[in-house]
Design a protein around this motif. Structure first.
Motif, PDB file in Angstrom:
ATOM      1  N   ILE A  91       0.869  -1.167   0.000  1.00  0.00           N
ATOM      2  CA  ILE A  91       0.000   0.000   0.000  1.00  0.00           C
ATOM      3  C   ILE A  91       0.909   1.221   0.000  1.00  0.00           C
ATOM      4  O   ILE A  91       1.700   1.415   0.921  1.00  0.00           O
ATOM      5  CB  ILE A  91      -0.925   0.012   1.228  1.00  0.00           C
ATOM      6  N   CYS A  92       0.829   2.025  -1.046  1.00  0.00           N
ATOM      7  CA  CYS A  92       1.840   3.062  -1.273  1.00  0.00           C
ATOM      8  C   CYS A  92       1.201   4.424  -1.487  1.00  0.00           C
ATOM      9  O   CYS A  92       0.172   4.548  -2.151  1.00  0.00           O
ATOM     10  CB  CYS A  92       2.684   2.731  -2.500  1.00  0.00           C
ATOM     11  N   HIS A  93       1.869   5.437  -0.963  1.00  0.00           N
ATOM     12  CA  HIS A  93       1.437   6.810  -1.194  1.00  0.00           C
ATOM     13  C   HIS A  93       2.420   7.525  -2.104  1.00  0.00           C
ATOM     14  O   HIS A  93       3.626   7.465  -1.896  1.00  0.00           O
ATOM     15  CB  HIS A  93       1.329   7.572   0.136  1.00  0.00           C
ATOM     16  N   SER A  94       1.895   8.153  -3.148  1.00  0.00           N
ATOM     17  CA  SER A  94       2.672   9.036  -4.013  1.00  0.00           C
ATOM     18  C   SER A  94       3.916   8.336  -4.581  1.00  0.00           C
ATOM     19  O   SER A  94       3.801   7.275  -5.195  1.00  0.00           O
ATOM     20  CB  SER A  94       3.042  10.308  -3.242  1.00  0.00           C
ATOM     21  N   LEU A  95       5.090   8.898  -4.347  1.00  0.00           N
ATOM     22  CA  LEU A  95       6.338   8.335  -4.874  1.00  0.00           C
ATOM     23  C   LEU A  95       6.556   6.901  -4.418  1.00  0.00           C
ATOM     24  O   LEU A  95       7.222   6.117  -5.106  1.00  0.00           O
ATOM     25  CB  LEU A  95       7.516   9.208  -4.444  1.00  0.00           C
ATOM     26  N   GLY A  96       5.979   6.525  -3.286  1.00  0.00           N
ATOM     27  CA  GLY A  96       6.125   5.166  -2.785  1.00  0.00           C
ATOM     28  C   GLY A  96       5.648   4.116  -3.771  1.00  0.00           C
ATOM     29  O   GLY A  96       6.180   3.000  -3.819  1.00  0.00           O
ATOM     30  N   GLY A  97       4.649   4.460  -4.589  1.00  0.00           N
ATOM     31  CA  GLY A  97       4.172   3.518  -5.598  1.00  0.00           C
ATOM     32  C   GLY A  97       5.221   3.206  -6.643  1.00  0.00           C
ATOM     33  O   GLY A  97       5.294   2.085  -7.163  1.00  0.00           O
ATOM     34  N   LEU A  98       6.065   4.199  -6.984  1.00  0.00           N
ATOM     35  CA  LEU A  98       7.153   3.983  -7.942  1.00  0.00           C
ATOM     36  C   LEU A  98       8.298   3.208  -7.294  1.00  0.00           C
ATOM     37  O   LEU A  98       8.952   2.375  -7.938  1.00  0.00           O
ATOM     38  CB  LEU A  98       7.640   5.312  -8.491  1.00  0.00           C
ATOM     39  N   TYR A  99       8.562   3.491  -6.015  1.00  0.00           N
ATOM     40  CA  TYR A  99       9.546   2.678  -5.292  1.00  0.00           C
ATOM     41  C   TYR A  99       9.163   1.198  -5.346  1.00  0.00           C
ATOM     42  O   TYR A  99      10.004   0.326  -5.570  1.00  0.00           O
ATOM     43  CB  TYR A  99       9.618   3.108  -3.821  1.00  0.00           C
ATOM     44  N   VAL A 100       7.884   0.935  -5.135  1.00  0.00           N
ATOM     45  CA  VAL A 100       7.417  -0.452  -5.105  1.00  0.00           C
ATOM     46  C   VAL A 100       7.507  -1.090  -6.482  1.00  0.00           C
ATOM     47  O   VAL A 100       7.870  -2.262  -6.607  1.00  0.00           O
ATOM     48  CB  VAL A 100       5.976  -0.529  -4.556  1.00  0.00           C
ATOM     49  N   ARG A 101       7.202  -0.336  -7.528  1.00  0.00           N
ATOM     50  CA  ARG A 101       7.298  -0.914  -8.876  1.00  0.00           C
ATOM     51  C   ARG A 101       8.733  -1.315  -9.195  1.00  0.00           C
ATOM     52  O   ARG A 101       8.965  -2.318  -9.883  1.00  0.00           O
ATOM     53  CB  ARG A 101       6.760   0.086  -9.907  1.00  0.00           C
ATOM     54  N   TYR A 102       9.688  -0.548  -8.727  1.00  0.00           N
ATOM     55  CA  TYR A 102      11.091  -0.937  -8.885  1.00  0.00           C
ATOM     56  C   TYR A 102      11.399  -2.143  -8.004  1.00  0.00           C
ATOM     57  O   TYR A 102      12.021  -3.119  -8.440  1.00  0.00           O
ATOM     58  CB  TYR A 102      11.997   0.236  -8.515  1.00  0.00           C
ATOM     59  N   CYS A 103      10.936  -2.090  -6.770  1.00  0.00           N
ATOM     60  CA  CYS A 103      11.212  -3.149  -5.793  1.00  0.00           C
ATOM     61  C   CYS A 103      10.678  -4.500  -6.250  1.00  0.00           C
ATOM     62  O   CYS A 103      11.384  -5.518  -6.158  1.00  0.00           O
ATOM     63  CB  CYS A 103      10.591  -2.767  -4.444  1.00  0.00           C
ATOM     64  N   ILE A 104       9.437  -4.538  -6.749  1.00  0.00           N
ATOM     65  CA  ILE A 104       8.864  -5.829  -7.134  1.00  0.00           C
ATOM     66  C   ILE A 104       9.558  -6.398  -8.372  1.00  0.00           C
ATOM     67  O   ILE A 104       9.601  -7.619  -8.570  1.00  0.00           O
ATOM     68  CB  ILE A 104       7.347  -5.736  -7.353  1.00  0.00           C
ATOM     69  N   GLY A 105      10.114  -5.508  -9.208  1.00  0.00           N
ATOM     70  CA  GLY A 105      10.923  -6.006 -10.321  1.00  0.00           C
ATOM     71  C   GLY A 105      12.149  -6.730  -9.830  1.00  0.00           C
ATOM     72  O   GLY A 105      12.521  -7.797 -10.347  1.00  0.00           O
TER      73      GLY A 105
END
Length: 368
Positions: A91-105
């Motif tokens: 569950i991500c807010h703002s820039l955190g959603g992009l951090y997660v997209r990198y992380c899950i890769g």
């Protein structure tokens, strides 16, 4: 022997954010998740990027990747836990959603999802397409919006690496080659639900990790990081397609930081032509719109070809659930969406969940 399996839920803050971006909501959110989960739910409030959000999305994503691996190790080996992680949600807010997209890769690349099933990927006002055409969605008129976009992009280019990446003024291949050392300082929030009570145990650790660039299936030429995260047949989009419930919560207006188009991964804002009096709201959650949030697929924005490609790539194999949010605050709606600005001292703790529903925290409770 492992006990009841775990569903690890990771909360990730945004630019210049902290663990305090989700205050007071953790308990109510956890109660909602526990009621519907057959696994033991553990909530991890990420702190890997606290006070470290200016050195790039790839840097923050790498820290988050290491934090998740460390959390898995701690949970499965801790003498009071000894539980196997079966599911994971973000569950991500703002820039955190992009951090997660990198992380899950990165997680997909190291076969993490062979053992752990990805369930929810939920973003709250995340700039999935970046912010290059930031003012296109505010009805400023063509010439004024172009002038403001130019000024905005130049300002972001000056501020830091992260903002350069948000306006697509970066070269990801060059950035990824540089080895860096990152320090993690995280708090694990162990949530044990029994007899209607929640017991917390905080575990902290400090460690230094080495960022190592990885191989992505992209051409060896200058490409912005956010475009690479959206490119077909890379570890990033492959990982994203594995999630059972990808959801996008987007402010339909008043958000001066992240406009609706980039947070909902669409070409246009379907609410822009709907009068405020014609908007309909959820029966239980007064900030959630029940109007259709899908834009006309025939409408396209030709002003940025990269954005055009990203929208098509991210909608091709991923069935997004889009939810519109309307918070009447011209200045702080972007922060209200996580409930950060709620005055919890004035809330009746006996009816915590019912009271939070009426505030920005109601968005998080809706997803529970």
């Amino acid at each position: 022997m492992f006990k009841k399996p775990v569903h690890l839920v990771v909360l990730v803050h945004g630019f210049q954010g902290s663990r305090e971006d989700f205050p007071g909501v953790s308990h109510a959110l956890l109660n909602s998740l526990v009621q519907e989960s057959k696994c033991k739910t553990i909530l991890l409030v990420s702190g890997a990027n606290e006070k470290r959000t200016t050195d790039g999305i790839h840097a923050g994503g790498e820290r988050l990747f290491q934090e998740v691996l460390k959390a898995k190790e701690r949970i499965e080996q801790h003498k009071f836990s000894r539980r196997k992680i079966k599911h994971i949600s973000f569950i991500c807010h703002s820039l955190g959603g992009l951090y997660v997209r990198y992380c899950i890769g990165r997680l997909h690349e190291c076969k993490f999802f062979d053992e752990v099933e990805p369930v929810n990927y939920i973003t709250l006002a995340t700039p999935h397409l970046g912010s290059r055409n930031h003012f296109n969605g505010y009805g400023c008129g063509y010439y004024l919006s172009q002038f403001l976009n130019f000024f905005w992009n130049y300002l972001c280019w000056l501020i830091c690496k992260t903002t350069q990446q948000l306006v697509l003024y970066d070269d990801f291949l060059t950035d990824a080659i540089t080895d860096k050392e990152y320090e993690i300082n995280s708090t694990f929030m162990w949530k044990k639900h029994s007899n209607g009570e929640i017991i917390e145990e905080n575990l902290k650790f400090n460690t230094t990790i080495q960022h190592r660039p990885f191989q992505t299936q992209i051409q060896k030429r200058s490409l912005p990081l956010i475009y690479v995260l959206s490119k077909k047949n890379t570890c990033f989009t492959q990982a994203l397609s594995l999630f059972r419930k990808p959801m996008l919560y987007s402010n339909v207006d008043y958000d001066i930081i992240v406009n609706y188009q980039t947070s909902s991964i669409q070409f246009h804002n379907p609410f822009s032509s709907v009068p405020s009096s014609s908007l309909s709201y959820h029966d239980k959650y007064p900030l959630i719109l029940s109007n259709s949030s899908e834009s006309n697929p025939n409408e396209t924005d030709q002003s940025c070809r990269l954005s055009l490609k990203m929208v098509k790539n991210l909608n091709e194999k991923i069935q997004w659930t889009r939810i519109g949010v309307r918070i009447d605050d011209y200045v702080w709606s972007h922060r209200h969406i996580t409930g950060k600005l709620v005055d919890y001292s004035k809330i009746n703790k006996d009816n915590l969940q019912e009271e939070l529903i009426k505030t920005g925290a109601g968005v998080l409770l809706h997803l529970g």
